[in-house]
Design a protein around this motif. Structure first.
Motif, PDB file in Angstrom:
ATOM      1  N   GLY A 124     -12.510  -8.595  -5.132  1.00 33.95           N
ATOM      2  CA  GLY A 124     -11.542  -7.597  -4.715  1.00 33.95           C
ATOM      3  C   GLY A 124     -11.048  -6.747  -5.865  1.00 33.95           C
ATOM      4  O   GLY A 124     -10.845  -5.530  -5.724  1.00 33.95           O
ATOM      5  N   TYR A 175     -13.707  -4.149  -6.719  1.00 33.97           N
ATOM      6  CA  TYR A 175     -13.709  -3.051  -5.753  1.00 33.97           C
ATOM      7  C   TYR A 175     -12.550  -2.084  -6.023  1.00 33.97           C
ATOM      8  O   TYR A 175     -12.730  -0.861  -5.983  1.00 33.97           O
ATOM      9  N   TRP A 176     -11.369  -2.643  -6.281  1.00 31.51           N
ATOM     10  CA  TRP A 176     -10.193  -1.814  -6.540  1.00 31.51           C
ATOM     11  C   TRP A 176     -10.395  -0.983  -7.810  1.00 31.51           C
ATOM     12  O   TRP A 176     -10.094   0.215  -7.829  1.00 31.51           O
ATOM     13  N   SER A 199     -12.969   1.879  -7.274  1.00 28.54           N
ATOM     14  CA  SER A 199     -12.395   2.950  -6.451  1.00 28.54           C
ATOM     15  C   SER A 199     -11.399   3.781  -7.249  1.00 28.54           C
ATOM     16  O   SER A 199     -11.337   5.008  -7.108  1.00 28.54           O
ATOM     17  N   GLN A 200     -10.614   3.135  -8.127  1.00 31.62           N
ATOM     18  CA  GLN A 200      -9.629   3.857  -8.923  1.00 31.62           C
ATOM     19  C   GLN A 200     -10.296   4.768  -9.959  1.00 31.62           C
ATOM     20  O   GLN A 200      -9.824   5.888 -10.202  1.00 31.62           O
ATOM     21  N   VAL A 255     -17.641  -0.063  -1.875  1.00 35.43           N
ATOM     22  CA  VAL A 255     -16.688   1.019  -1.626  1.00 35.43           C
ATOM     23  C   VAL A 255     -17.302   2.080  -0.722  1.00 35.43           C
ATOM     24  O   VAL A 255     -16.667   2.559   0.232  1.00 35.43           O
ATOM     25  N   TYR A 281      -7.928   0.359  -0.843  1.00 41.37           N
ATOM     26  CA  TYR A 281      -8.109   0.303  -2.296  1.00 41.37           C
ATOM     27  C   TYR A 281      -7.307   1.381  -3.015  1.00 41.37           C
ATOM     28  O   TYR A 281      -7.710   1.879  -4.065  1.00 41.37           O
ATOM     29  N   GLY A 282      -6.179   1.728  -2.432  1.00 40.74           N
ATOM     30  CA  GLY A 282      -5.318   2.715  -3.067  1.00 40.74           C
ATOM     31  C   GLY A 282      -5.681   4.144  -2.739  1.00 40.74           C
ATOM     32  O   GLY A 282      -5.194   5.071  -3.402  1.00 40.74           O
TER      33      GLY A 282
END
Length: 341
Positions: free
Chosen positions: A2, A5-6, A9-10, A120, A136-137
């Motif tokens: 996780g 992935y975060w 994506s950021q 993602v 994911y923000g």
């Protein structure tokens, strides 16, 4: 995973924000360049972070080449005793501070990034709930913009193997997606092969069987994997892979030319000739060159034979009696000489 992935994506969102201020907001040449460049600069970010490890990879490969003479000695000394040979090889690695796995480390470290981007992009689907869009923000506009992002009218979330129903949801043309995806897969296979070939051409085939097996896997196995699996990757993931290979080619070219392997190291490897061969193996001469060489050899042999025959004929004429002269009796000549003596 996780956290991976975060993070991925950021990084994508950061570069999308940067390029959104630079390139036009509308689609140009059927491409949303903010999102395509976000993927490209995701690769650049990862490669900058991994550059020190890449340098260690090159140093490790040089060290492996430098210890090849010692490896050969151990192989000859413990021939037939595989267990002892493995122990001695491991001992040699420890003494020389060589890690044979370092050559594959940069690739292995990029696998989580590759998987993260794959996850993602698969998460980007139309009809997703508001909660999942912000998982994911992402903001909802960012999520919808990424779903609709395209490369030459092919959505970056689409795949060559996408069904007609899935493509209809994102308003994509099946033919366009297949053409763009197929071209990218071909680029992915070609650049993957070239990155490994470039390294082997410069350093040669390793004389150690285990290291040569790794080289063969990297040269043929990885491109084969991309051939069989590339059709199932989203276009955005293939953009990542092709960009990564292009950067690797440039990076390797710079490092290998600025810090070439020492002659003592390359002397212990088999030069790259399209495939591994035994050291010292003569390269066969074929085709027209072979015919020309054979014809020259035959002509030289014929000239030598003619010269020998001419010399023999000349010697025979010199020893023969002149016309009208009496033949000489060797026996009589010998007796007369004895009597006179």
């Amino acid at each position: 995973m996780g956290g991976i992935y975060w993070l991925i994506s950021q990084v994508m969102l950061f570069w999308h924000t940067v390029w959104d201020k630079v390139v036009p907001d509308h689609r140009t040449l059927g491409t949303n360049w903010q999102w395509v460049l976000a993927i490209v600069f995701l690769v650049i970010t990862v490669r900058v972070v991994l550059f020190p490890i890449f340098v260690k990879q090159i140093k490790s490969q040089r060290a492996m080449q430098a210890i090849q003479p010692k490896m050969k000695e151990l192989q000859e000394k413990h021939k037939g005793d595989r267990e002892t040979l493995q122990k001695e090889v491991m001992k040699l690695y420890q003494e020389e501070k060589v890690n044979p796995l370092m050559g594959c480390l940069p690739m292995f470290l990029q696998i989580p990034v590759f998987i993260g981007l794959l996850h993602v992009l698969r998460h980007l689907k139309p009809g997703t709930s508001d909660h999942q869009m912000q998982l994911y923000g992402w903001s909802i506009p960012e999520f919808m913009g990424a779903v609709d992002a395209r490369l030459f009218d092919a959505p970056i979330v689409a795949k060559f193997s996408s069904s007609a129903a899935d493509l209809a949801k994102i308003e994509a043309n099946s033919t366009t997606v297949k053409i763009v995806a197929a071209l990218l897969v071909a680029l992915m296979i070609t650049t993957t092969y070239l990155t490994q070939r470039q390294m082997i051409m410069k350093t040669g085939w390793n004389s150690d069987p285990q290291q040569r097996m790794i080289q063969k896997f990297m040269l043929y196995g990885i491109p084969f994997f991309t051939l069989t699996s590339g059709w199932y990757f989203p276009i955005g993931v293939i953009i990542y892979w092709v960009t990564n290979n292009a950067i690797t080619l440039g990076q390797q070219y710079w490092v290998l030319h600025k810090y070439p392997p020492p002659a003592s190291a390359t002397a212990n490897t088999t030069p790259y000739k399209g495939g591994p061969k035994k050291t010292g193996e003569a390269k066969p001469v074929g085709g027209f060159r072979a015919m020309l060489t054979k014809a020259k050899d035959e002509a030289a042999a014929q000239q030598a034979a003619a010269a020998e025959a001419a010399a023999a004929k000349a010697n025979g004429k010199a020893l023969a009696p002149k016309p009208g002269a009496k033949p000489i009796n060797p026996k009589k000549g010998g007796a007369a000489k004895r009597q006179s003596g």
